[in-house]
Design a protein around this motif. Structure first.
Motif, short mmCIF file in Angstrom:
data_model
loop_
_atom_site.label_atom_id
_atom_site.label_comp_id
_atom_site.label_asym_id
_atom_site.label_seq_id
_atom_site.Cartn_x
_atom_site.Cartn_y
_atom_site.Cartn_z
N SER A 43 0.89 -1.14 0.04
CA SER A 43 0.14 -0.01 -0.16
C SER A 43 1.08 1.11 -0.01
O SER A 43 0.71 2.34 -0.56
CB SER A 43 -0.96 0.05 1.31
OG SER A 43 -0.23 -0.05 2.48
N LYS A 44 2.09 1.25 0.70
CA LYS A 44 2.89 2.37 0.97
C LYS A 44 4.20 1.80 0.82
O LYS A 44 4.45 0.90 1.66
CB LYS A 44 2.73 3.23 2.03
CG LYS A 44 3.55 4.47 2.02
CD LYS A 44 3.06 5.55 2.52
CE LYS A 44 4.01 6.82 2.77
NZ LYS A 44 4.17 7.63 1.62
N ALA A 50 8.43 4.87 -6.05
CA ALA A 50 7.09 4.78 -5.13
C ALA A 50 6.04 4.92 -6.05
O ALA A 50 4.75 4.17 -5.90
CB ALA A 50 6.64 5.82 -4.11
N ASN A 51 5.81 5.54 -7.36
CA ASN A 51 5.01 5.45 -8.21
C ASN A 51 4.84 4.09 -9.04
O ASN A 51 3.58 3.76 -9.25
CB ASN A 51 5.20 6.43 -9.35
CG ASN A 51 5.16 7.87 -8.89
OD1 ASN A 51 4.24 8.10 -7.89
ND2 ASN A 51 6.20 8.54 -9.19
N THR A 52 5.84 3.32 -9.22
CA THR A 52 5.66 2.05 -10.14
C THR A 52 5.81 0.82 -9.15
O THR A 52 5.44 -0.16 -9.69
CB THR A 52 6.76 1.98 -11.10
OG1 THR A 52 7.97 2.13 -10.55
CG2 THR A 52 6.39 3.29 -12.31
N GLY A 53 6.36 1.11 -7.67
CA GLY A 53 6.59 -0.06 -7.09
C GLY A 53 7.74 -0.83 -7.46
O GLY A 53 7.76 -2.08 -7.42
N ILE A 54 8.86 -0.11 -8.10
CA ILE A 54 10.06 -0.55 -8.53
C ILE A 54 11.10 -0.23 -7.68
O ILE A 54 11.19 0.64 -6.90
CB ILE A 54 10.52 -0.22 -9.87
CG1 ILE A 54 9.22 -0.73 -11.00
CG2 ILE A 54 11.86 -0.72 -10.27
CD1 ILE A 54 9.35 -2.30 -11.30
N MET A 55 12.01 -1.61 -7.13
CA MET A 55 13.09 -1.47 -6.36
C MET A 55 14.28 -1.96 -6.86
O MET A 55 14.06 -3.13 -7.51
CB MET A 55 12.68 -1.93 -4.92
CG MET A 55 13.73 -1.79 -3.72
SD MET A 55 13.17 -2.52 -2.29
CE MET A 55 11.75 -1.21 -1.65
N LEU A 56 15.28 -1.41 -6.85
CA LEU A 56 16.48 -1.93 -7.27
C LEU A 56 17.62 -2.24 -6.02
O LEU A 56 17.75 -1.17 -5.30
CB LEU A 56 17.47 -1.01 -8.22
CG LEU A 56 18.58 -1.54 -8.86
CD1 LEU A 56 18.28 -2.51 -9.72
CD2 LEU A 56 19.13 -0.22 -9.63
N LEU A 57 18.00 -3.60 -5.99
CA LEU A 57 18.75 -4.07 -5.25
C LEU A 57 20.14 -4.24 -5.66
O LEU A 57 20.33 -4.91 -6.81
CB LEU A 57 18.36 -5.50 -4.32
CG LEU A 57 16.99 -5.04 -3.91
CD1 LEU A 57 16.44 -6.45 -3.51
CD2 LEU A 57 16.77 -4.15 -2.83
N ARG A 68 6.43 -0.01 9.68
CA ARG A 68 6.39 1.59 9.21
C ARG A 68 5.49 2.22 10.35
O ARG A 68 4.39 1.92 10.42
CB ARG A 68 5.80 1.60 7.80
CG ARG A 68 5.90 3.03 7.47
CD ARG A 68 5.19 3.32 5.81
NE ARG A 68 5.67 4.55 5.58
CZ ARG A 68 6.75 4.84 4.92
NH1 ARG A 68 7.60 3.93 4.56
NH2 ARG A 68 6.80 6.05 4.38
N ALA A 69 6.16 3.21 11.17
CA ALA A 69 5.47 3.90 12.10
C ALA A 69 4.67 3.03 12.98
O ALA A 69 3.54 3.24 13.17
CB ALA A 69 4.64 4.97 11.23
N SER A 115 4.84 -7.67 -0.96
CA SER A 115 5.42 -8.89 -1.31
C SER A 115 6.40 -8.51 -2.46
O SER A 115 6.10 -7.33 -2.94
CB SER A 115 4.46 -10.03 -2.25
OG SER A 115 3.79 -9.30 -3.12
N PHE A 116 7.37 -9.24 -2.70
CA PHE A 116 8.48 -8.77 -3.89
C PHE A 116 8.21 -9.76 -4.75
O PHE A 116 8.15 -11.18 -4.67
CB PHE A 116 9.87 -8.84 -3.36
CG PHE A 116 10.23 -7.89 -2.34
CD1 PHE A 116 11.23 -6.81 -3.15
CD2 PHE A 116 9.85 -7.47 -1.11
CE1 PHE A 116 11.76 -5.79 -2.26
CE2 PHE A 116 10.30 -6.23 -0.45
CZ PHE A 116 11.14 -5.43 -1.04
N SER A 117 8.64 -9.40 -5.99
CA SER A 117 8.76 -10.27 -7.15
C SER A 117 10.14 -9.83 -7.94
O SER A 117 10.05 -8.73 -8.28
CB SER A 117 7.46 -10.52 -7.98
OG SER A 117 7.30 -9.25 -8.67
#
Length: 153
Positions: A16-17, A55-62, A84-85, A92-94
């Motif tokens: 959600s965030k 945050a807009n696309t839900g993409i994370m680079l590790l 968070r707070a 979930s991650f893919s």
């Protein structure tokens, strides 16, 4: 580690965030420790970090060492939430792509985005709706999350 010994995991995150980079890094480390124990924690000591969050696309680079990317990749399947707070946020991650450089991940993301744009929903009738849709598919952007994380603590 030298660039030839790195791998970049481009991940899609459903939440959600999205967390900031520090919160995500801590949550990922805890997941690897839970999944792979002391060996997993030792594998993360060199070179593991969260490079970008969009945050807009839900993409994370590790980024991680080449010799341990499969260990981290396998731990991502067990990732279920982050704090968070003082609240647990389900997520979930893919892993959508593994690359040797950030540039190859960016190229993959551009191709993926182009394919996605061809399937753009017909609901985008006005320029504003189209612009909103295009902005939500922008390239990887480093998230400025220092102030955001201070609020969480």
């Amino acid at each position: 580690p030298p660039a030839a010994r790195r791998r970049f995991l481009l991940c899609g995150v459903t939440a959600s965030k999205l967390p900031g980079t520090r919160v995500a890094l801590q949550a990922l480390r805890e997941t690897v420790a839970r999944t792979h124990g002391d060996y997993g924690m030792a594998a993360l000591q060199r070179g593991f970090c969260v490079m970008y969050v969009n945050a807009n696309t839900g993409i994370m680079l590790l980024r991680c060492q080449k010799s341990h990317y499969r260990l981290i990749w396998s731990a991502l399947t067990f990732f279920s939430s982050f704090k968070r707070a003082k609240q647990e946020v389900q997520c979930s991650f893919s892993c959508v792509h593994v690359g040797g450089t950030m540039r190859t991940c960016q190229r993959f993301l551009e191709q993926y985005r182009t394919q996605w744009l061809h399937r753009m929903p017909p609901e985008c009738k006005t320029d504003g709706e189209t612009l909103s849709f295009l902005l939500s598919t922008c390239n990887l952007v480093e998230l400025e999350d220092d102030e955001e994380e201070k609020e969480d603590e």
